[in-house]
Write a protein that holds these residues in place. Structure first.
Motif, PDB file in Angstrom:
ATOM      1  N   GLN A  48      57.580   5.409  40.948  1.00 57.07           N
ATOM      2  CA  GLN A  48      58.427   4.717  39.957  1.00 57.07           C
ATOM      3  C   GLN A  48      57.616   4.375  38.718  1.00 57.07           C
ATOM      4  N   SER A  51      56.854   7.551  36.775  1.00 60.71           N
ATOM      5  CA  SER A  51      58.015   8.126  36.082  1.00 60.71           C
ATOM      6  C   SER A  51      58.487   7.223  34.954  1.00 60.71           C
ATOM      7  N   GLY A  52      57.855   6.058  34.781  1.00 62.84           N
ATOM      8  CA  GLY A  52      58.232   5.179  33.678  1.00 62.84           C
ATOM      9  C   GLY A  52      59.371   4.238  34.008  1.00 62.84           C
ATOM     10  N   ASN A  53      59.803   4.193  35.267  1.00 66.74           N
ATOM     11  CA  ASN A  53      60.873   3.274  35.630  1.00 66.74           C
ATOM     12  C   ASN A  53      60.377   1.853  35.814  1.00 66.74           C
ATOM     13  N   TYR A  81      61.989  13.636  37.169  1.00 68.34           N
ATOM     14  CA  TYR A  81      61.811  12.722  38.300  1.00 68.34           C
ATOM     15  C   TYR A  81      62.999  12.813  39.247  1.00 68.34           C
TER      16      TYR A  81
END
Lengths: 307, 245
Positions: A48, A51-53, A81
């Motif tokens: 996460q 993936s930049g979440n 992603y």
């Protein structure tokens, strides 16, 4: 090989709880990194963050030299992603959904149809474009999830347990797709299944309780099953007597009764068993020797002692 | 990007039965009120009529539209963010090259289309009278603008509530809570006092009232724009905090 991803000192906390810490890694085009660990080890949180979440608590992530925190828009263009649960809208049709994803990922209008078609073909969805996502089976949903992750031809593809819940045929298809993708981009995938990682990954990182326990390249020798066996003999002979047996390439004395025997290629293990019994050494145990990775993995899981 | 997300929301709204059902129910209720207003008005002698038909409609039909918007928008907005977070589809937006502000504005525009449809309903009903009587177009325009602004403010509250939780039902309850509070907050004053207090200023109905009378005041416009921006900013803060954990 150009460097796709560079991660330094990555950490993520939830309040006082450390989800994971101390992740350093580099990934080049053509490499597949397997994130391995038992459930709850911090794999999903790590992906996460990559993936930049989620924002990291400490550390930095660079995708093609672009800092994911400082210039997220530019960096995320290169990332595809697939979360643990495919992020699908059941009210859309496959084509509509993939066009929407291509649009979100900034694929120019003129190239969208082509990008969607390519992703569908790669994921075996060529004839499923008009089907509503609501009506798709689990295997097909996973394929649509994969297709959305690669629709914009990203340089870095992050897959969270991509084969979870699929049947053996589908697992084989997904593995083939991962190998095909690795030809022109870098992949990170998480799994708690060791053979899966061994089958497709070039690098491995093992997490437990948020700590990195092992990080290495999977060498060819570790990936291939080797003719290496662990032999326990109750009336153990001199190792030289063992290595004198036909078909034996090497013998390593592990302890009083245990040896590691490497067979010459083409030799069968049943022939070895027969010879050991015929020699009257009271064969007590004959098991395939695990590769280094397997030993590390099981040591971490604490499952099989002395394996 | 904002339009991409908004388009997807429009699609989702108008392909599901939820939006249509709510709009249809609202239209039915408004039609009923419309008939009651007409009946009451046409039954009166000329001398008994204190205000024109347009003002009658504005004060009854349009004001009730605001109440319906208060009931509907929390339901329409509840799944916008919380549903995406619950279903894991927020990960798609989170890993895409879009900012949180763009996501939020896209969702807000998605709701704005529903607000626009809702504001048109009493307007179209009223315009139907245009064939047989003279209407005050300025008043109708002001009332419709008021309804739109009120609806947009409710939408921003709905979005903020939706960012608070991953349970859409809970989000709807939270927005009802905020909106009802903002509706009754001026009822605290001592009876008979005329001064406009802070509580009066905070309640949306005070501001809508001026629009419904055909008066478009900058201070009322400012109130609605300020509250819309305030709740959108809160929602943005909330989403950013979710990312930081």
């Amino acid at each position: 090989m150009d460097e796709l991803l560079s991660v330094r000192g990555l950490e993520r906390h939830y309040g006082a709880h450390k989800a994971f810490a101390g992740v350093d890694l580099k990934l080049a085009r053509g490499e597949v990194l397997g994130l391995l660990g038992p459930n709850g080890a911090g794999k999903t949180t790590c992906l996460q963050v990559l993936s930049g979440n989620l924002a990291p608590t400490a550390g930095a992530v660079e995708v093609l030299g672009l800092d994911l925190m400082r210039s997220p828009r530019e960096a995320k263009r290169h990332i595809g992603y697939l979360p643990e649960r495919p992020p699908l809208y059941p009210d859309m049709r496959v084509d509509e959904y993939l066009v929407y994803c291509a649009c979100l990922r900034g694929v120019p209008r003129r190239q969208r149809a082509g990008a969607v078609d390519r992703a569908k073909i790669r994921c075996g969805l060529a004839d499923a474009g008009a089907r509503p996502i609501l009506k798709l089976s689990k295997g097909y949903r996973q394929r649509v999830g994969l297709a959305q992750a690669i629709v914009h031809a990203p340089d870095l593809v992050i897959l969270d347990e991509p084969t979870e819940g699929l049947d053996p045929v589908q697992i084989r298809e997904v593995r083939a797709l991962i190998r095909a993708l690795a030809a022109d981009c870098g992949l990170i995938l998480s799994s708690h299944i060791l053979p899966e990682v061994q089958a497709v990954c070039s690098n491995v990182l093992i997490l437990r309780d948020g700590q990195v326990l092992h990080q290495a390249r999977l060498e060819q020798s570790q990936k291939l099953p080797v003719g290496c066996y662990r032999v326990r003999l109750e009336r153990a002979p001199d190792p030289s007597a063992l290595s004198a047996l036909p078909g034996v390439a090497a013998v390593q004395h592990l302890d009083a009764e245990t040896f590691r025997v490497t067979l010459r290629s083409g030799e069968s293990v049943s022939a070895l068993a027969r010879r050991l019994v015929d020699a009257g050494w009271e064969l007590a145990e004959l098991t395939p020797e695990r590769t280094d990775l397997e030993r590390v993995f099981f040591d971490i899981l604490g499952g099989e002692k002395g394996a | 990007m904002i339009l991409t997300i908004a388009r997807r929301e429009w699609r989702a709204s108008f392909l599901s039965s939820q939006a249509w059902t709510l709009l249809a129910a609202n239209q039915l209720i408004l039609a009923w009120i419309f008939l009651r207003v007409l009946e009451g008005f046409s039954g009166l002698e000329i001398g008994q009529r204190k205000v024109g038909i347009t003002l009658e409609l504005s004060l009854n039909l349009f004001s009730f539209t605001a109440v319906l918007a208060l009931l509907s928008l929390p339901l329409l907005g509840m799944r916008m963010l919380s549903g995406e977070i619950r279903d894991g589809t927020f990960n798609l937006l989170g890993s895409a090259p879009v900012t949180l502000a763009e996501i939020l504005l896209g969702k807000f525009l998605g709701l704005a289309a529903l607000v626009a449809a809702m504001g048109l309903m009493p307007l179209l009903l009223s315009l139907g009278l245009g064939f047989s009587t003279e209407l005050d177009p300025g008043l109708l325009a002001a009332a419709t603008l008021g309804i739109w602004l009120t609806g947009l403010m409710f939408a921003s509250v709905g979005l903020f509530a939706s960012s608070l939780t991953r349970q859409p039902g809970l989000a709807a309850l939270a927005s009802y809570g905020i909106l009802v509070l903002l509706s009754v907050i001026n009822r605290t004053g001592v009876a008979g006092t005329q001064a406009v207090t802070l509580f009066d200023w905070l309640s949306w109905n005070e501001h809508l009232f001026w629009f419904l009378q055909g008066v478009v005041r900058a201070s009322d416009l400012l109130y609605f724009l300020l509250f819309i921006a305030f709740f959108l900013a809160l929602a943005h803060r909330r989403l950013a905090n979710r990312r930081l954990g």
